[in-house]
Design an enzyme around this catalytic site. Sequence first.
Site, PDB file in Angstrom:
ATOM      1  N   ASP A  38       0.826  -1.207   0.000  1.00  0.00           N
ATOM      2  CA  ASP A  38       0.000   0.000   0.000  1.00  0.00           C
ATOM      3  C   ASP A  38       0.862   1.261   0.000  1.00  0.00           C
ATOM      4  O   ASP A  38       2.001   1.234   0.484  1.00  0.00           O
ATOM      5  CB  ASP A  38      -0.860  -0.030   1.284  1.00  0.00           C
ATOM      6  CG  ASP A  38      -2.242   0.519   1.044  1.00  0.00           C
ATOM      7  OD1 ASP A  38      -2.491   1.084  -0.034  1.00  0.00           O
ATOM      8  OD2 ASP A  38      -3.067   0.391   1.964  1.00  0.00           O
ATOM      9  N   ASN A  86     -10.298  -2.942  -6.814  1.00  0.00           N
ATOM     10  CA  ASN A  86      -9.515  -1.950  -7.565  1.00  0.00           C
ATOM     11  C   ASN A  86     -10.108  -1.599  -8.934  1.00  0.00           C
ATOM     12  O   ASN A  86      -9.741  -0.587  -9.531  1.00  0.00           O
ATOM     13  CB  ASN A  86      -8.057  -2.413  -7.743  1.00  0.00           C
ATOM     14  CG  ASN A  86      -7.252  -2.357  -6.447  1.00  0.00           C
ATOM     15  OD1 ASN A  86      -6.269  -3.057  -6.275  1.00  0.00           O
ATOM     16  ND2 ASN A  86      -7.679  -1.507  -5.510  1.00  0.00           N
ATOM     17  N   ARG A  89     -11.458   2.019  -9.551  1.00  0.00           N
ATOM     18  CA  ARG A  89     -10.575   3.167  -9.778  1.00  0.00           C
ATOM     19  C   ARG A  89     -10.786   3.758 -11.188  1.00  0.00           C
ATOM     20  O   ARG A  89     -11.368   3.101 -12.043  1.00  0.00           O
ATOM     21  CB  ARG A  89      -9.119   2.734  -9.607  1.00  0.00           C
ATOM     22  CG  ARG A  89      -8.823   2.331  -8.180  1.00  0.00           C
ATOM     23  CD  ARG A  89      -7.357   2.188  -7.991  1.00  0.00           C
ATOM     24  NE  ARG A  89      -7.031   1.820  -6.630  1.00  0.00           N
ATOM     25  CZ  ARG A  89      -5.824   1.421  -6.243  1.00  0.00           C
ATOM     26  NH1 ARG A  89      -4.848   1.329  -7.139  1.00  0.00           N
ATOM     27  NH2 ARG A  89      -5.592   1.118  -4.994  1.00  0.00           N
ATOM     28  N   ARG A 212      -5.596  -3.042   8.400  1.00  0.00           N
ATOM     29  CA  ARG A 212      -6.734  -3.922   8.107  1.00  0.00           C
ATOM     30  C   ARG A 212      -6.342  -4.919   7.018  1.00  0.00           C
ATOM     31  O   ARG A 212      -5.308  -4.776   6.377  1.00  0.00           O
ATOM     32  CB  ARG A 212      -7.948  -3.086   7.686  1.00  0.00           C
ATOM     33  CG  ARG A 212      -7.662  -2.108   6.560  1.00  0.00           C
ATOM     34  CD  ARG A 212      -8.917  -1.377   6.088  1.00  0.00           C
ATOM     35  NE  ARG A 212      -8.547  -0.469   5.021  1.00  0.00           N
ATOM     36  CZ  ARG A 212      -8.239   0.821   5.208  1.00  0.00           C
ATOM     37  NH1 ARG A 212      -8.310   1.354   6.406  1.00  0.00           N
ATOM     38  NH2 ARG A 212      -7.887   1.578   4.189  1.00  0.00           N
TER      39      ARG A 212
END
Length: 261
Positions: A38, A86, A89, A212
């Site tokens: 990330d 994703n 996006r 998370r």
Amino acid sequence: MLNKLVWRKSDKQNRNLQERISDMTGEIVPKHIAIIMDGNGRWAKKRAMPRVAGHHEGMKNVRKITRAANRIGVQALTLYAFSTENWKRPKLEVEFLMRLPEEFLTSFLPELMELNIRIAMIGEMDSLPEHTQNAVKKAMKETEKNTGMVLNFALNYGSRSEIVSAVQQLVQKAQDGELTVEDITEDSISTHLMTSELPEPDLLIRTSGEIRLSNFMLWQLAYTEFWFTDTLWPDFDEHSLLDAVNDYQKRNRRYGGLKGE
Ligand code: V07
């Protein structure tokens, strides 16, 4: 006075990589490391660069961390490259991301062969663009006989859907009379997951300060040690990886040989 006698953290971090790796002899190395990579967008934003520049830098870092994991003797490295979420996006960003596997493999495949590394993938292959599928399939085929580290990409991957699919396969087999209700066990679910050929991760790393799981390997992470860092993925270097592995080894020693009891 004490300063000269005590081996401080900063000394440790100033040591070179080879020294840190040599020092690990006799220590338990995690067999399987999984990483949620990330912070690529944030890395770019900090530099007033477009998000895709961060993704590209993140891709270059995958090479660096692959080499480092291989050097310390990790058997499997799973990297979360693209989640089923994703797709939400912007279209251009998704298109850019879907070109990264090709670029990565075109430039890195010869070295992966030299290092005896095998490419694997978990996730829904079928809904990836054809050019992405072709690149990944070609790399898996070319490296299939390699016997060293497995470099496993989670691409278009979601853990709940993986579990649903495993259960569906088992229920289908039960309906077809190939197995009974009692045959649906933790082991049979595990063997129907996409990770069936890999050991469960010993260490999960997530970069960029998020604490998370984001639908990543929920079943497989049941007994895994977690390690979180604020470092953004493009800045997560070999020393960061060794910091995580050293902490894993410290936790392991604290069990005092009682692991599993
Ligand atoms: C992607 C770079 C790493 C940070 C996270 C987001 C962007 C390597 C691959 C890849 C995937 C499959 C494969 C070989 C390489 C990749 C995507 C994004 C979609 F066989 N990095 N990387 N794939 N990023």
